[in-house]
Design a protein around this motif. Sequence first.
Motif, short mmCIF file in Angstrom:
data_model
loop_
_atom_site.label_atom_id
_atom_site.label_comp_id
_atom_site.label_asym_id
_atom_site.label_seq_id
_atom_site.Cartn_x
_atom_site.Cartn_y
_atom_site.Cartn_z
N GLU A 40 0.80 -1.22 0.00
CA GLU A 40 0.00 0.00 0.00
C GLU A 40 0.84 1.27 0.00
O GLU A 40 0.33 2.37 -0.20
CB GLU A 40 -0.93 0.01 1.22
N CYS A 41 2.13 1.16 0.25
CA CYS A 41 3.00 2.34 0.32
C CYS A 41 3.26 2.87 -1.08
O CYS A 41 3.69 2.13 -1.97
CB CYS A 41 4.32 1.96 1.00
N ASN A 42 3.00 4.17 -1.27
CA ASN A 42 3.22 4.77 -2.58
C ASN A 42 4.52 5.57 -2.62
O ASN A 42 4.74 6.37 -3.52
CB ASN A 42 2.03 5.65 -2.98
N GLU A 43 5.36 5.36 -1.61
CA GLU A 43 6.68 6.01 -1.55
C GLU A 43 6.56 7.53 -1.61
O GLU A 43 7.32 8.21 -2.29
CB GLU A 43 7.59 5.49 -2.65
N CYS A 44 5.58 8.06 -0.87
CA CYS A 44 5.36 9.51 -0.88
C CYS A 44 6.49 10.26 -0.18
O CYS A 44 6.63 11.45 -0.33
CB CYS A 44 4.03 9.84 -0.22
N GLU A 45 7.26 9.55 0.63
CA GLU A 45 8.43 10.08 1.33
C GLU A 45 8.10 10.90 2.57
O GLU A 45 9.00 11.44 3.21
CB GLU A 45 9.35 10.90 0.40
N ASN A 46 6.83 11.04 2.91
CA ASN A 46 6.48 11.80 4.12
C ASN A 46 7.25 11.32 5.34
O ASN A 46 7.82 12.11 6.09
CB ASN A 46 4.98 11.65 4.42
N CYS A 47 7.23 10.01 5.53
CA CYS A 47 7.87 9.45 6.74
C CYS A 47 9.36 9.76 6.75
O CYS A 47 9.93 10.08 7.80
CB CYS A 47 7.60 7.95 6.83
N ALA A 48 9.99 9.67 5.59
CA ALA A 48 11.44 9.93 5.53
C ALA A 48 11.74 11.40 5.81
O ALA A 48 12.69 11.73 6.52
CB ALA A 48 11.98 9.52 4.16
N TRP A 49 10.88 12.29 5.32
CA TRP A 49 11.11 13.73 5.51
C TRP A 49 10.92 14.15 6.96
O TRP A 49 11.62 15.02 7.46
CB TRP A 49 10.17 14.55 4.62
N VAL A 50 9.95 13.54 7.64
CA VAL A 50 9.67 13.98 9.01
C VAL A 50 10.57 13.33 10.05
O VAL A 50 10.64 13.79 11.19
CB VAL A 50 8.19 13.76 9.43
N CYS A 51 11.26 12.26 9.70
CA CYS A 51 12.09 11.58 10.68
C CYS A 51 13.26 12.48 11.08
O CYS A 51 14.09 12.84 10.25
CB CYS A 51 12.63 10.27 10.13
N PRO A 52 13.35 12.86 12.37
CA PRO A 52 14.41 13.77 12.80
C PRO A 52 15.79 13.13 12.81
O PRO A 52 16.80 13.83 12.89
CB PRO A 52 13.99 14.16 14.23
N ASP A 53 15.84 11.81 12.71
CA ASP A 53 17.13 11.12 12.79
C ASP A 53 17.54 10.47 11.47
O ASP A 53 18.45 9.64 11.45
CB ASP A 53 17.07 10.07 13.91
N PHE A 54 16.88 10.83 10.41
CA PHE A 54 17.21 10.31 9.07
C PHE A 54 17.27 8.78 9.06
O PHE A 54 18.09 8.18 8.38
CB PHE A 54 18.54 10.89 8.57
N ALA A 55 16.37 8.18 9.83
CA ALA A 55 16.41 6.72 9.98
C ALA A 55 15.61 5.99 8.90
O ALA A 55 15.65 4.77 8.84
CB ALA A 55 15.88 6.34 11.36
N ILE A 56 14.88 6.74 8.07
CA ILE A 56 14.06 6.08 7.05
C ILE A 56 14.63 6.36 5.66
O ILE A 56 14.85 7.50 5.28
CB ILE A 56 12.59 6.56 7.13
N ASP A 57 14.86 5.28 4.95
CA ASP A 57 15.42 5.33 3.61
C ASP A 57 14.38 4.79 2.63
O ASP A 57 13.60 3.89 2.98
CB ASP A 57 16.67 4.45 3.60
N ILE A 58 14.36 5.33 1.42
CA ILE A 58 13.48 4.80 0.39
C ILE A 58 14.36 4.36 -0.77
O ILE A 58 14.57 5.10 -1.73
CB ILE A 58 12.42 5.86 -0.02
N PRO A 59 14.90 3.14 -0.69
CA PRO A 59 15.93 2.70 -1.63
C PRO A 59 15.50 2.68 -3.08
O PRO A 59 16.27 3.03 -3.96
CB PRO A 59 16.29 1.29 -1.14
N GLU A 60 14.26 2.30 -3.36
CA GLU A 60 13.84 2.20 -4.76
C GLU A 60 13.81 3.57 -5.43
O GLU A 60 14.07 3.70 -6.61
CB GLU A 60 12.48 1.52 -4.86
N LYS A 61 13.48 4.60 -4.65
CA LYS A 61 13.49 5.95 -5.21
C LYS A 61 14.89 6.41 -5.56
O LYS A 61 15.09 7.10 -6.55
CB LYS A 61 12.88 6.92 -4.21
N GLU A 62 15.85 6.03 -4.73
CA GLU A 62 17.21 6.48 -4.95
C GLU A 62 17.82 5.95 -6.23
O GLU A 62 18.69 6.54 -6.83
CB GLU A 62 18.10 6.07 -3.76
N GLU A 63 17.33 4.78 -6.68
CA GLU A 63 17.89 4.17 -7.87
C GLU A 63 17.45 4.88 -9.14
O GLU A 63 18.06 4.73 -10.18
CB GLU A 63 17.47 2.69 -7.93
N VAL A 64 16.38 5.64 -9.09
CA VAL A 64 15.84 6.29 -10.29
C VAL A 64 16.76 7.42 -10.72
O VAL A 64 17.26 8.16 -9.91
CB VAL A 64 14.42 6.82 -10.03
#
Length: 64
Positions: A40-64
Amino acid sequence: MPIVINEHWCKKCLICIEMCPRNLIEADEQGLPYLKDPDECNECENCAWVCPDFAIDIPEKEEV
Ligand code: SF4
Ligand code: SF4
């Protein structure tokens, strides 16, 4: 897996749970967040942006 949570960096503040527009993140019994329904995740990146510790990565996006 659309998002990867680095458990060594995560401080369990759980902001990411509040900020996922699809309510896809939950905390496990240790208080660590995990993605409960990856399909169900559409890789909107909200979670990665709000994480104060940069603990969330979205690997598939980085490959583009
Ligand atoms: S926002 Fe970041 S530090 Fe806070 S619980 Fe989520 S992954 Fe962990
Ligand atoms: S990338 Fe977006 S939809 Fe996917 S878990 Fe993070 S906030 Fe939720």
